[in-house]
Design a protein around this motif. Sequence first.
Motif, PDB file in Angstrom:
ATOM      1  N   UNK A   1       0.825  -1.200   0.000  1.00  0.00           N
ATOM      2  CA  UNK A   1       0.000   0.000   0.000  1.00  0.00           C
ATOM      3  C   UNK A   1       0.861   1.253   0.000  1.00  0.00           C
ATOM      4  N   UNK A   2       0.196   2.346  -0.394  1.00  0.00           N
ATOM      5  CA  UNK A   2       0.818   3.670  -0.370  1.00  0.00           C
ATOM      6  C   UNK A   2       0.450   4.342   0.934  1.00  0.00           C
ATOM      7  N   UNK A   3       1.473   4.646   1.733  1.00  0.00           N
ATOM      8  CA  UNK A   3       1.213   5.289   3.020  1.00  0.00           C
ATOM      9  C   UNK A   3       0.938   6.775   2.847  1.00  0.00           C
ATOM     10  N   UNK A   4       1.682   7.378   1.903  1.00  0.00           N
ATOM     11  CA  UNK A   4       1.417   8.779   1.585  1.00  0.00           C
ATOM     12  C   UNK A   4       1.735   9.746   2.692  1.00  0.00           C
ATOM     13  N   UNK A   5       2.681   9.405   3.545  1.00  0.00           N
ATOM     14  CA  UNK A   5       3.034  10.283   4.656  1.00  0.00           C
ATOM     15  C   UNK A   5       4.533  10.545   4.640  1.00  0.00           C
ATOM     16  N   UNK A   6       4.928  11.680   5.197  1.00  0.00           N
ATOM     17  CA  UNK A   6       6.341  12.006   5.364  1.00  0.00           C
ATOM     18  C   UNK A   6       6.588  12.227   6.850  1.00  0.00           C
ATOM     19  N   UNK A   7       7.372  11.358   7.450  1.00  0.00           N
ATOM     20  CA  UNK A   7       7.719  11.537   8.847  1.00  0.00           C
ATOM     21  C   UNK A   7       8.548  12.811   8.959  1.00  0.00           C
ATOM     22  N   UNK A   8       8.166  13.760   9.828  1.00  0.00           N
ATOM     23  CA  UNK A   8       8.875  15.044   9.841  1.00  0.00           C
ATOM     24  C   UNK A   8      10.379  14.918  10.046  1.00  0.00           C
ATOM     25  N   UNK A   9      10.805  14.062  10.973  1.00  0.00           N
ATOM     26  CA  UNK A   9      12.241  13.967  11.236  1.00  0.00           C
ATOM     27  C   UNK A   9      12.534  12.703  12.019  1.00  0.00           C
TER      28      UNK A   9
END
Length: 462
Positions: free
Chosen positions: A335-343
Motif C-alpha cells: 500500500x501507499x502510506x502517503x506520509x512524510x515523517x517530519x524527522x
Amino acid sequence: MKRREFLSAGLLGTLALSGCMPKLKVEQRGEYRYEIRLQAADFELIPGTQTPGLGFNGQYPSPIIRAKQGRPVIIDVINELDEPTTIHWHGIRIDIAMDGVPFLSQKPIMPGEHFRYEFIPPDAGTFWYHPHMNSVVQLGKGLVGLLLVEEADSSQFSPEDYAADLPLMLKNWHLNDDGSFKPLSIPRYAARMGTPGNYETINGLNRPAMTVPANAWVRLRFANVDNTVVYKLRVKDRPAYIVSIDANPLSEPKPLEHHSIGSGMRVDIAVKTPAAGEEIVIENGKGRLYFEFMRLRAEDRPLKKATATTAPMPLPNPLSEPELDKAEKKYFVFEWEGAVTPADKAGKSKHAFWTINRRAWEGMGPNNIPEPLAKLDLGKSYIFDLKNNTPHMHPIHMHGVMFKVIKSNKKNIEPFFTDTVLMEKNERVQIAFVADNPGRWMYHCHVIEHMKTGLMGYIEIS
C-alpha cells in the motif's frame, strides 16, 4: 563507423573491449575466480562528456562475470569507495552468508576492506549483481553488472546452439547535458513510480547497433538494471521468441508480441537473423507508442554449428515443485502510506511512502534487526497472496528462492518460475514455492526508491 555506433557481437557478444573484463582464472579443478574493485570513475555516456560515476573495476559497462552451472565461483570484492558496501547476486540461490545484505547476512565491507564471495550456482541463466547499501546512489551511479551462468554440459542443449549470445544491460541515467548527474531521487517522484532518468543506454550506449551472424539463431539477454524504469520490449516486424524469464527457461519457445521487464528483471529472447546486410529493429514501448531502442545488422560469418529449425531451448533449472494442495497461504498487501515523517532522532527528514501489511521498513543495523514479515518452515510449500493496492507498478523480488507465479486477477497466467514478479496497479497475484533454502531473505520492491522508502522486509526460513 565510430565505436559508439557499431560494436561487434563477435567477442562473445559482450560489447566489451578486453579492458572491460575482470581478471578471470579458471583452475584445472573447474573453479571460476574473479577480482572486482569498486571505484569512483569517469564514464563517457553522452558522447564528448564525462560522467563522475562509480564502477566495478572503474568501468561502465561493468565487467561481465561468467560462470558455469554446478561449478564453484570465487569473487574477491575490494571496496575502494569512501563508504561501506556489499554485493548481492540477484536471482542466484546461494547460502545466506553469500547473499550480500548488510547486517542481515554479512557485515558491510568498509572502505579499504575486502570480502570473498564463494558459491556454486545451481541454476543457469541471466543474473546480475549490485550493492545493497546506499542503493539509490551506488546503483544509480553505475555499480551494476551482469552475471551469466552457462548451462551444464548436456547432449540436449549447448550454448553454442546460438550463433551469438548478447548480454544487454538496460539502464536509464539521470544526466545533465554536460554529463553531470541530476538528482537521483526526488521525494514527490519516489512516492509515485520513482524518479525518472532521461538518458537511455544499452551497455552504456544510446540506441546502439550491433553486428550478428546472418541466417542463424541468436540469444538476446535483456537485463533491467535500472533503479526505476519498466521496459516494454518487442522485435519489429520479425518473429522472435521468449525462451527464458528471470533465468528460468520456459517449457517451449513463446512467440514474442511484447514483454515488460521491471527493475531487476531479465528476459532471454531468441531471434532468427535475416540475410547479410539486413537489419532487425528492437523497440521499447512507452505508453501506447513504440520507439527504436537498438538494432542488429546481419553479416556473413562462419557458423560453428548448423542452425536449428526452431529456437534452441535450454533445459529447466533444478527447482522444487511446490505442493499446492498442501501449501500454507500467507497474505501480503502493498500500500501507499502517503506520509512524510517530519524527522528522525537526528533531526533529518525521513520519508516513508510505502508499506507491506501496513508496515514500512524500519531499517536495520548491527544490533537492530527488525522482525520478519513471515516465518516459514524449512521444506514446506507456501502460497503467497500478493495484493497491490496502489496505482503504480511494483517488481516484487525475493532473495534466496525461485517462486512460481500461478494466478492473477488481471491476466491469464501460464505458471512460470521467476525471482521477481511485476505487479500492475491494483493487481492481485499468487506465487508458490518450497521454502528449501534456510536463512533471512530480503523481500522487496525493486524500484529502488520504493524499497528505500518502506516497501521492503524479509522472510525467515528455518
